[in-house]
Design an enzyme around this catalytic site. Sequence first.
Site, mmCIF file in Angstrom:
data_model
loop_
_atom_site.group_PDB
_atom_site.id
_atom_site.type_symbol
_atom_site.label_atom_id
_atom_site.label_comp_id
_atom_site.label_asym_id
_atom_site.label_seq_id
_atom_site.Cartn_x
_atom_site.Cartn_y
_atom_site.Cartn_z
ATOM 1 N N ARG A 15 52.944 26.786 33.990
ATOM 2 C CA ARG A 15 52.504 28.359 33.954
ATOM 3 C C ARG A 15 53.387 29.337 33.427
ATOM 4 O O ARG A 15 53.175 29.936 32.250
ATOM 5 C CB ARG A 15 52.477 28.616 35.656
ATOM 6 N N ASP A 16 54.588 29.566 33.884
ATOM 7 C CA ASP A 16 55.559 30.416 33.396
ATOM 8 C C ASP A 16 55.891 30.032 31.670
ATOM 9 O O ASP A 16 56.043 30.919 30.931
ATOM 10 C CB ASP A 16 56.927 30.727 34.209
ATOM 11 N N HIS A 207 64.489 33.018 40.568
ATOM 12 C CA HIS A 207 63.656 32.709 39.454
ATOM 13 C C HIS A 207 64.327 33.201 38.219
ATOM 14 O O HIS A 207 64.066 34.477 38.030
ATOM 15 C CB HIS A 207 62.139 33.251 39.539
ATOM 16 N N HIS A 209 65.295 33.670 34.378
ATOM 17 C CA HIS A 209 65.235 33.321 32.717
ATOM 18 C C HIS A 209 66.634 33.645 32.173
ATOM 19 O O HIS A 209 67.543 34.114 32.744
ATOM 20 C CB HIS A 209 64.340 34.544 32.235
ATOM 21 N N CYS A 240 57.591 35.888 29.357
ATOM 22 C CA CYS A 240 56.396 36.638 30.098
ATOM 23 C C CYS A 240 55.699 37.586 28.940
ATOM 24 O O CYS A 240 56.551 38.254 28.220
ATOM 25 C CB CYS A 240 56.841 37.470 31.160
ATOM 26 N N ASN A 249 62.629 30.376 30.965
ATOM 27 C CA ASN A 249 63.228 30.046 32.211
ATOM 28 C C ASN A 249 64.605 29.200 32.189
ATOM 29 O O ASN A 249 64.349 28.432 31.050
ATOM 30 C CB ASN A 249 61.971 29.504 33.362
HETATM 31 P P1 HMG Z 1 42.483 45.113 34.586
HETATM 32 O O1 HMG Z 1 42.075 45.172 33.382
HETATM 33 O O2 HMG Z 1 43.069 46.319 35.390
HETATM 34 O O3 HMG Z 1 41.409 44.490 35.417
HETATM 35 O O4 HMG Z 1 43.862 43.834 34.851
HETATM 36 P P2 HMG Z 1 40.072 44.911 36.196
HETATM 37 O O5 HMG Z 1 40.120 44.540 37.680
HETATM 38 O O6 HMG Z 1 39.793 46.422 35.604
HETATM 39 O O7 HMG Z 1 39.019 43.989 35.370
HETATM 40 C C1 HMG Z 1 38.846 43.983 33.993
HETATM 41 C C2 HMG Z 1 38.108 42.681 33.595
HETATM 42 O O8 HMG Z 1 39.114 41.515 33.793
HETATM 43 C C3 HMG Z 1 37.128 42.334 34.095
HETATM 44 O O9 HMG Z 1 36.261 41.738 33.039
HETATM 45 C C4 HMG Z 1 37.188 41.545 35.143
HETATM 46 O O10 HMG Z 1 36.333 40.646 35.494
HETATM 47 C C5 HMG Z 1 38.445 40.599 34.704
HETATM 48 P P3 HMG Z 1 35.057 42.478 32.131
HETATM 49 O O11 HMG Z 1 34.052 43.144 32.968
HETATM 50 O O12 HMG Z 1 35.920 43.479 31.188
HETATM 51 O O13 HMG Z 1 34.647 41.344 31.344
HETATM 52 N N1 HMG Z 1 39.459 40.180 35.395
HETATM 53 C C6 HMG Z 1 39.989 38.800 35.652
HETATM 54 N N2 HMG Z 1 39.387 37.725 34.978
HETATM 55 C C7 HMG Z 1 39.911 36.619 35.466
HETATM 56 N N3 HMG Z 1 40.600 36.344 36.628
HETATM 57 C C8 HMG Z 1 40.811 37.469 37.060
HETATM 58 C C9 HMG Z 1 40.432 38.931 37.072
HETATM 59 N N4 HMG Z 1 40.868 40.022 37.164
HETATM 60 C C10 HMG Z 1 40.202 40.916 36.682
HETATM 61 N N5 HMG Z 1 41.877 37.434 38.094
HETATM 62 C C11 HMG Z 1 44.624 42.381 35.779
HETATM 63 C C12 HMG Z 1 44.272 43.808 35.885
HETATM 64 C C13 HMG Z 1 45.712 42.261 37.092
HETATM 65 C C14 HMG Z 1 43.472 41.455 35.897
HETATM 66 C C15 HMG Z 1 45.548 41.920 34.671
HETATM 67 O O14 HMG Z 1 46.456 42.895 34.216
HETATM 68 C C16 HMG Z 1 46.016 40.492 34.455
HETATM 69 O O15 HMG Z 1 45.322 39.759 34.543
HETATM 70 N N6 HMG Z 1 47.368 40.436 34.290
HETATM 71 C C17 HMG Z 1 48.156 39.282 34.523
HETATM 72 C C18 HMG Z 1 49.492 39.286 33.775
HETATM 73 C C19 HMG Z 1 50.257 38.089 33.936
HETATM 74 O O16 HMG Z 1 49.640 37.186 34.214
HETATM 75 N N7 HMG Z 1 51.359 38.019 33.435
HETATM 76 C C20 HMG Z 1 52.202 37.078 33.559
HETATM 77 C C21 HMG Z 1 52.617 36.466 35.036
HETATM 78 S S1 HMG Z 1 53.651 37.393 35.720
HETATM 79 C C22 HMG Z 1 55.296 36.725 35.219
HETATM 80 O O17 HMG Z 1 55.458 35.998 34.502
HETATM 81 C C23 HMG Z 1 56.579 36.883 36.185
HETATM 82 C C24 HMG Z 1 56.973 35.967 36.751
HETATM 83 O O18 HMG Z 1 57.230 34.618 36.179
HETATM 84 C C25 HMG Z 1 58.295 36.191 37.758
HETATM 85 C C26 HMG Z 1 59.440 36.847 36.831
HETATM 86 O O19 HMG Z 1 59.799 36.193 35.848
HETATM 87 O O20 HMG Z 1 59.768 37.821 37.046
HETATM 88 C C27 HMG Z 1 55.801 35.531 37.962
HETATM 89 MG MG MG Z 2 59.138 34.308 35.028
#
Ligand code: HMG
Ligand code: MG
Length: 298
Positions: A15-16, A207, A209, A240, A249
């Site tokens: 995933r990450d 966690h 990096h 990310c 990581n």
């Molecule tokens: P948004 O654009 O505000 O969402 O994004 P929305 O609710 O307005 O929806 C817009 C569109 O997205 C719609 O589709 C929804 O259907 C779709 P459209 O009508 O335009 O075709 N949508 C989705 N599709 C699939 N699955 C879903 C989903 N939700 C909405 N769940 C949102 C808000 C949260 C969805 C967006 O910002 C997003 O997906 N962000 C994810 C970012 C991400 O994954 N970042 C990496 C992970 S975090 C990380 O790595 C840190 C970590 O490792 C810890 C660390 O290291 O600190 C965990």
């Molecule tokens: Mg991370």
Amino acid sequence: MTRPSHVTLYEVGPRDGLQAEKATVATADKIALIDRLSQTGLRFIEAASFVSPKWVPQMADASEVMAAIARQPYVTYPVLTPNLQGYTGAMMSHAQSVAIFASASETFSQKNINCSIRESLDRFKPVAEAARNDGTALRGYVSCVAFCPYEGRIAPAAVAEVAARLADLGCYEISLGDTIGRATPADTERVLEAVLKRVEAAKLAVHFHDTYGQALANILTSLDYGIATVDASVGGLGGCPYAPGASGNVATEDVLYMLDGMDIKTDVDIDKIIETAWFISDVLGRPPRSKTAVAQGR
Ligand code: HMG
Ligand code: MG
């Protein structure tokens, strides 16, 4: 606090690790990676994210991955779910554990999930409620626990507040993320001192990096605070897409080398992890980012 005698390694490579790869990784390779990891003794392998494919295209095949992996009964395959839509996808894929992810930095929250910290916690409420009703394990992440790529240093009190809110939502564990890998052990101490006033060590994971090469030192520091769950990524994959400057990581095999040497049990086979690090590095066309896999060779 004494160091734990057993540490749970929570593998985040699929995933990450893969989410930050620019070139699309074939679904078959993702499945092969997870299947190999399933044979190493790991008990937790974070397999995918049910996030918007527009935001993280690399995770668009989450359902296909979850459908095809050879699930082992002793392994849990958690997935990331930012909202109820993601949770529904995760349930359709029979995930047993989901992770909600918040941030201690307002700007990172906006950049990563397009809402404020407060809005994100509100958005997680129905996810937490559904998870409670379904008997799905709920994990929480706090990003930017020491530094934010946009705001710089983050106050430990802000981290503690978000961690406590995630615990209140019912997270069985909260993983504290040094998203851009800039924390030193002094930062880790400050963060843990603050968070441990609100959330007990048994409910915390770390966690790190490894951008500045501080991750192992930070993990050692965390062990001294009684933290017994460590997130890591095979081959040091990771990053990310919304955290500029974030590198991989900490590598699972580097953590294992340290823990094995300290006689801290993990039940994970380091040789199999190193083989897997070389496997995924070959897929990505570059050597592993870990010291241990490179030192040991294939
Ligand atoms: P948004 O654009 O505000 O969402 O994004 P929305 O609710 O307005 O929806 C817009 C569109 O997205 C719609 O589709 C929804 O259907 C779709 P459209 O009508 O335009 O075709 N949508 C989705 N599709 C699939 N699955 C879903 C989903 N939700 C909405 N769940 C949102 C808000 C949260 C969805 C967006 O910002 C997003 O997906 N962000 C994810 C970012 C991400 O994954 N970042 C990496 C992970 S975090 C990380 O790595 C840190 C970590 O490792 C810890 C660390 O290291 O600190 C965990
Ligand atoms: Mg991370």
